[in-house]
Write a protein that holds these residues in place. Structure first.
Motif, mmCIF file in Angstrom:
data_model
loop_
_atom_site.group_PDB
_atom_site.id
_atom_site.type_symbol
_atom_site.label_atom_id
_atom_site.label_comp_id
_atom_site.label_asym_id
_atom_site.label_seq_id
_atom_site.Cartn_x
_atom_site.Cartn_y
_atom_site.Cartn_z
ATOM 1 N N ALA A 1 -0.525 -8.200 9.945
ATOM 2 C CA ALA A 1 0.638 -7.264 9.718
ATOM 3 C C ALA A 1 1.819 -8.272 10.568
ATOM 4 N N ASP B 1 -6.957 -4.989 2.372
ATOM 5 C CA ASP B 1 -6.317 -6.091 1.746
ATOM 6 C C ASP B 1 -5.623 -6.996 2.705
ATOM 7 N N ASN C 1 -3.621 -8.741 2.632
ATOM 8 C CA ASN C 1 -2.037 -9.543 2.516
ATOM 9 C C ASN C 1 -1.143 -8.018 2.389
ATOM 10 N N ILE C 2 -1.824 -6.802 2.586
ATOM 11 C CA ILE C 2 -0.971 -5.653 2.896
ATOM 12 C C ILE C 2 0.170 -5.638 3.934
ATOM 13 N N GLY C 3 0.103 -6.403 4.814
ATOM 14 C CA GLY C 3 1.238 -6.311 6.003
ATOM 15 C C GLY C 3 2.256 -7.370 5.822
ATOM 16 N N ASN D 1 4.989 -7.419 0.467
ATOM 17 C CA ASN D 1 4.277 -6.546 -0.113
ATOM 18 C C ASN D 1 4.705 -5.116 0.744
ATOM 19 N N LEU D 2 4.874 -5.162 1.867
ATOM 20 C CA LEU D 2 5.521 -3.985 2.687
ATOM 21 C C LEU D 2 6.819 -3.836 1.968
ATOM 22 N N VAL E 1 6.423 -1.990 -1.350
ATOM 23 C CA VAL E 1 5.518 -0.505 -1.429
ATOM 24 C C VAL E 1 6.459 0.403 -0.818
ATOM 25 N N GLU F 1 6.746 3.120 -3.886
ATOM 26 C CA GLU F 1 5.963 4.212 -3.903
ATOM 27 C C GLU F 1 6.359 5.081 -2.603
#
Lengths: 322, 166
Positions: B50, B122, B124-126, B130-131, B134, B138
């Motif tokens: 992240a 995951d 790659n979430i950070g 992607n951040l 999201v 969301e």
């Protein structure tokens, strides 16, 4: 991660570090020559032909001087202060793209130490850490003038960081990326960001002057009011570190300005004359250094042309015109 | 493998620096140890891939908030002579209160269940793309609400900082 990759990166780091130090060293010589030129003098001309060995002589002088650590000071922090200043000054060079990638035998060798996808934020973070060395050094000296100088330096740097951040946000919104490699790549040909963001460039360069604590914003070391500012109590090479870090910062700021707003390693119309990508990459490094030298000259030009601001004027400029 | 070692190393440093914040006599040293603690926590964020969070953590905490702390403490020039002397009763009651808090914390940790991760991590979430996606899909409403909160705080700070209101 293969071994050759690791070795290549280590070599690149060493080269960038050495070049940073050498350019900073010769900036001190250039500063004195530019000052002499603007004041119709000759400048240093004794050490070597045209005085080009002057930086070496200065360095030896700094090392040979007696080192004084004040008895009432906080000794650990007194030593950590200048070390931190030099450390943060040297840390920014890793994200700057020095040229387009070299391709040798099908392997790509990027001329950038690391292209992190948050390059601008990394740069901004390291710049914001630069305050600590000055504050710690100024406080640990246990001297009123040093403390006042440190307070001036840090409040000035914090307030100009805000304006710098806003100009960077405008740049990020137009380029759509935080990676310095991509920003340099996007400015191919004549698509330099300075034509899109002239105001942003103007604000950024003013903030760069303030962040490097150089004239007309050199109030932290204002001799007439504060003796020597935050480095009043320092002597020998520790003083040298503080002064040297200023020149490293100047070099890095010029590199960042060139990369952000003046196309980095790109030069328009060069593809018409040179087709080979490897030669283009090497020429790109040369062009980037030409731009950097130009901006270092601008830094010096401004220093020897404009008088110092008054402190309240400085803060008003930083905090009200936004 | 190397990340596991790094995790333990960073955790050790984080706890050590956090203890040094509490135990050092000099307030300036405390602040500097707190800055180092923030660095180790940023290192944890980098281990989780992240990077954006790590950079923002450094900029906001180490670069801005702690500088202000340092500013105030350096200007106040705290030392032994100016330290306020508290009575024995106050010290004793503070010790009892914090001891009770410790008991409560230990009790709640003892009865807590270990949390099992429901979905795979995951890596790659950070990352910043992607951040952003999201945040703007969301979690759009909380994001906008927090922006309003920040705006209110900003207006309030400017109003308080003004010398006189015409």
């Amino acid at each position: 991660m293969t071994l050759s990759f690791l070795i290549y990166k280590i070599i690149l780091v060493v080269i960038v570090f050495a070049v940073t130090l050498v350019v900073a060293m010769y900036s001190t010589y250039a500063e004195r020559k530019v000052a002499a030129f603007l004041q119709d003098r000759i400048g240093p001309n004794r050490a070597g032909p045209f005085g080009i060995l002057q930086p070496l002589a200065d360095g030896i002088k700094m090392f040979m001087k007696e080192e004084v650590i004040p008895g009432a000071s906080n000794k650990t922090l007194f030593i950590i202060g200048p070390s931190l200043v030099l450390l943060t000054a040297c840390m920014t060079g890793v994200v700057i793209p020095w040229g387009s990638p070299l391709v040798i035998d099908g392997t790509v060798y990027p001329l950038q130490i690391t292209d992190v996808n948050i390059g601008i934020l990394y740069l901004f973070g390291v710049i914001s850490l630069g305050v600590y060395g000055i504050m710690i050094g100024g406080w640990a000296s246990n001297n009123k003038y040093s403390l006042l100088g440190a307070m001036r330096a840090s409040s000035q740097m914090i307030s100009y960081e805000v304006a710098m951040g806003l100009s960077i946000i405008a740049l990020v919104m137009t380029t759509g990326t935080l990676s310095l490699g991509q920003i340099a790549e996007q400015q191919h040909g004549w698509h330099w960001n300075v034509f899109v963001q002239p105001l942003g460039f103007f604000i950024f360069i003013i903030c760069a002057f303030a962040e490097t604590n150089r004239a007309p914003f050199d109030l932290p070391e204002c001799e007439t009011e504060l003796v020597g500012g935050y480095h009043t109590e320092y002597s020998s090479m520790k003083l040298g570190f503080f002064l040297f870090a200023e020149y490293i910062n100047m070099f890095i700021s010029s590199a960042v300005i060139a990369t952000f707003y003046f196309g980095g390693y790109n030069m328009p119309f060069i593809e018409r004359f040179v087709q080979d990508p490897n030669w283009l990459a090497i020429l790109g490094v040369v062009f980037l250094f030409m731009k950097i030298v130009f901006f270092i000259f601008v830094f010096m030009w401004v220093r020897w042309t404009l008088p110092r601001f008054r402190y309240d004027q400085l803060m008003n400029l930083g905090l009200l015109f936004k | 493998m190397i990340t596991t070692y790094l995790f333990y190393f960073l955790s050790f440093l984080a706890i050590m620096f956090a203890l040094m914040v509490v135990f050092s006599k000099n307030p300036v040293h405390s602040v500097l140890y707190l800055v180092l603690t923030f660095f180790t926590i940023a290192g944890h964020y980098v281990l989780l891939n992240a990077q954006f969070l790590a950079a923002v953590h450094i900029i906001v905490y180490a670069g801005a908030i702690m500088v202000l702390f340092l500013f105030v403490i350096m200007l106040l020039n705290l030392n032994k002579e100016t330290e306020p002397h508290k009575s024995v009763w106050l010290k004793a009651s503070a010790a009892v209160a914090s001891g009770l808090l410790l008991v409560v914390l230990v009790g709640s940790l003892k009865s807590a269940e270990t949390i099992v991760a429901t979905n795979a991590f995951d890596p790659n979430i950070g990352l910043i793309e992607n951040l952003g996606k999201v945040l703007f899909s969301e979690f759009l409403l909380p994001f906008e609400v927090s922006s309003v909160l920040l705006l209110v705080a900003m207006v309030g700070a400017v109003m308080l900082g003004k010398k006189s209101i015409k």
